[in-house]
Enzyme design. Structure first.
Site, PDB file in Angstrom:
ATOM      1  N   ASP A 132      -5.403  -6.581   5.915  1.00 55.01           N
ATOM      2  CA  ASP A 132      -6.600  -5.842   5.508  1.00 55.01           C
ATOM      3  C   ASP A 132      -7.695  -6.838   5.134  1.00 55.01           C
ATOM      4  OD1 ASP A 132      -8.322  -3.921   4.604  1.00 55.01           O
ATOM      5  OD2 ASP A 132      -7.155  -3.334   2.845  1.00 55.01           O
TER       6      ASP A 132
ATOM      7  N   ASP B 154     -11.023  -8.357   7.715  1.00 51.59           N
ATOM      8  CA  ASP B 154     -12.424  -8.209   7.307  1.00 51.59           C
ATOM      9  C   ASP B 154     -13.121  -9.561   7.274  1.00 51.59           C
ATOM     10  OD1 ASP B 154     -12.401  -5.502   7.116  1.00 51.59           O
ATOM     11  OD2 ASP B 154     -13.006  -5.405   5.014  1.00 51.59           O
TER      12      ASP B 154
ATOM     13  N   LYS C 257       3.261 -15.451   2.381  1.00 55.88           N
ATOM     14  CA  LYS C 257       3.149 -16.204   1.124  1.00 55.88           C
ATOM     15  C   LYS C 257       4.580 -16.561   0.729  1.00 55.88           C
ATOM     16  CE  LYS C 257       0.750 -17.737  -2.401  1.00 55.88           C
ATOM     17  NZ  LYS C 257      -0.009 -18.993  -2.280  1.00 55.88           N
TER      18      LYS C 257
ATOM     19  N   ASP D 260      -3.278 -18.104   1.793  1.00 52.58           N
ATOM     20  CA  ASP D 260      -4.434 -18.755   1.165  1.00 52.58           C
ATOM     21  C   ASP D 260      -5.037 -19.798   2.111  1.00 52.58           C
ATOM     22  OD1 ASP D 260      -1.931 -19.832   0.752  1.00 52.58           O
ATOM     23  OD2 ASP D 260      -2.263 -20.448  -1.321  1.00 52.58           O
TER      24      ASP D 260
ATOM     25  N   TYR E 285       0.831  -1.213   0.000  1.00 56.62           N
ATOM     26  CA  TYR E 285       0.000   0.000   0.000  1.00 56.62           C
ATOM     27  C   TYR E 285       0.865   1.263   0.000  1.00 56.62           C
ATOM     28  CZ  TYR E 285      -4.063  -2.944   1.091  1.00 56.62           C
ATOM     29  OH  TYR E 285      -5.053  -3.896   1.067  1.00 56.62           O
TER      30      TYR E 285
END
Ligand code: NAD
Length: 357
Positions: free
Chosen positions: A247, A251, A191, A223, A142
């Site tokens: 992020d 959620d 990852k 994942d 980001y």
């Protein structure tokens, strides 16, 4: 003790829910012999309307001069047509960055009384869950280099994920310190089978883990984590991860609790001063109607006591009061879940919680 708390009530339901949390803090202060002093600062749409900008200088200075800060929510249809960099929501990024907040703590906990609200199957939520998401907030993709260029297949866009050892070390320490106050389990999400930044993440987290021998530290690929959160959420205690993975996963974790009006958050940096806020927005559809659920903001205030002021017993007192009220069957409209049951207004729910403190 005396604590100075900056209040950023913001827009929509912000003023109602922050006022509820202030009442709760005052009651807890009276019970345990602390004085909480509150100062209001403008942020978001109300700040744009009053002084022409979403994050006035006085607000930044006021927050930096406070012992900690409680935020309601910002934004609403009135300001939706403003250009992106002038919108109220931009003020949130501004205040987080001005306060140097690089950690986001988001608990996702299933309240036994609200089990029916979870979209997960009864046998999965039977064991309950209490996940603490620790998300890195100021690094990674980001904030990395980005742009447009001419690529192999014509015009293309790119974003860059970069993490320094320092950034990973400091967020890892927050995760281990948090785990020490909980069930002493950290799952670090990356990852590493594909990304070099994740391999550095993994190596660094394990080096820091050596300083916390009591904490069990394991790795999980992002994942797989996305699957495990809905398959077996009870396995998680503290989850630490990068900005983008955090992020998305936070959620996901919030949704399995089933109730956006219950979820608190804390953003922290190197000092004890943090920014505490519910994860929901300004709910313009119910603003000013005394219908909002104040619990997420009240639980954010409890997090402030725990993480900024180390007032553990006082924080427990608020959380227990919320539990008792829910156990007794009191619900705001958002928690009724379509059932035809009597519901409480924002102020009535606040009064019930005050009675239990
Ligand atoms: P929202 O979270 O405000 O509302 C989504 C739905 O949940 C609405 O139906 C609302 O009534 C309900 N809801 C939310 N909080 C509730 C509560 N405490 N009690 C009862 N019901 C509640 O999300 P949205 O509608 O997408 O956004 C509204 C505005 O809030 C937008 O301007 C958005 O940009 C802003 N927003 C701000 C923040 C923040 O300040 N941190 C976060 C998200 C959205």
């Amino acid at each position: 003790m005396n604590y100075n708390i900056g209040l950023l009530k913001g827009d929509g339901i912000g003023p109602e829910i922050v006022s509820s949390a202030v009442k709760v803090l005052e009651k807890v202060g009276a019970k345990y012999g602390h004085t909480f002093s509150f100062t209001d600062y403008l942020i978001g749409g109300i700040a744009i309307d009053t002084v022409g900008e979403g994050l006035p200088k006085e607000t930044v200075e006021g927050c930096l001069g406070s012992d900690s800060v409680l935020l309601g929510a910002v934004g609403g249809p009135k300001w939706d047509t403003l250009p992106g960099n002038q919108r109220p929501e931009k003020a949130l990024l501004g205040i987080r960055s001005a306060m140097g907040l690089y950690t986001n703590l988001r608990p996702a906990k299933l309240y036994p009384a609200l089990k029916d609200a979870s979209p997960l199957r009864a046998d999965i939520v039977e064991k309950g869950f209490d996940i603490m998401m620790v998300r890195e907030l100021t690094g990674g993709i980001y904030f990395g280099e980005r742009g447009r260029r001419e690529g192999k297949y014509g015009p293309e866009a790119y974003d860059t994920e970069a993490y320094s050892v320092m950034e990973i070390e400091r967020i890892a320490r927050v995760a281990f310190e948090t785990a020490m106050k909980r069930n002493k389990k950290v799952i670090s999400v990356d990852k590493a089978n594909v990304l070099e930044s994740s391999r550095l993440w993994r190596e660094t987290v394990h080096r820091i883990a050596a300083d916390y021998p009591e904490v069990e530290c394991t790795d999980m690929l992002v994942d797989n984590t996305a699957m495990q959160i809905v398959r077996n959420p009870a396995q998680f205690d503290v989850v630490v991860t990068s900005n983008m993975f955090g992020d998305i996963l936070s959620d996901e974790a919030s949704q399995i609790t089933g109730s956006i009006g219950m979820l608190a958050s804390a953003s922290l940096g190197d000092t004890s001063r943090g920014l505490y806020e519910p994860i929901h927005g300004s709910a313009p559809d119910i603003a000013g109607q005394n219908k909002a659920n104040p619990i997420a903001t009240i639980l954010s205030a409890a997090m402030m006591l725990r993480y900024s002021f180390s007032l553990m017993e006082e924080a427990d007192c608020i959380e227990n009061a919320v539990n008792k009220v829910l156990d007794k069957g009191y619900r705001t409209a958002d928690l009724a879940m379509g059932r035809d049951i009597p519901t409480l207004s924002c102020s009535e729910m606040t009064d019930k919680i005050l009675e239990e403190i």
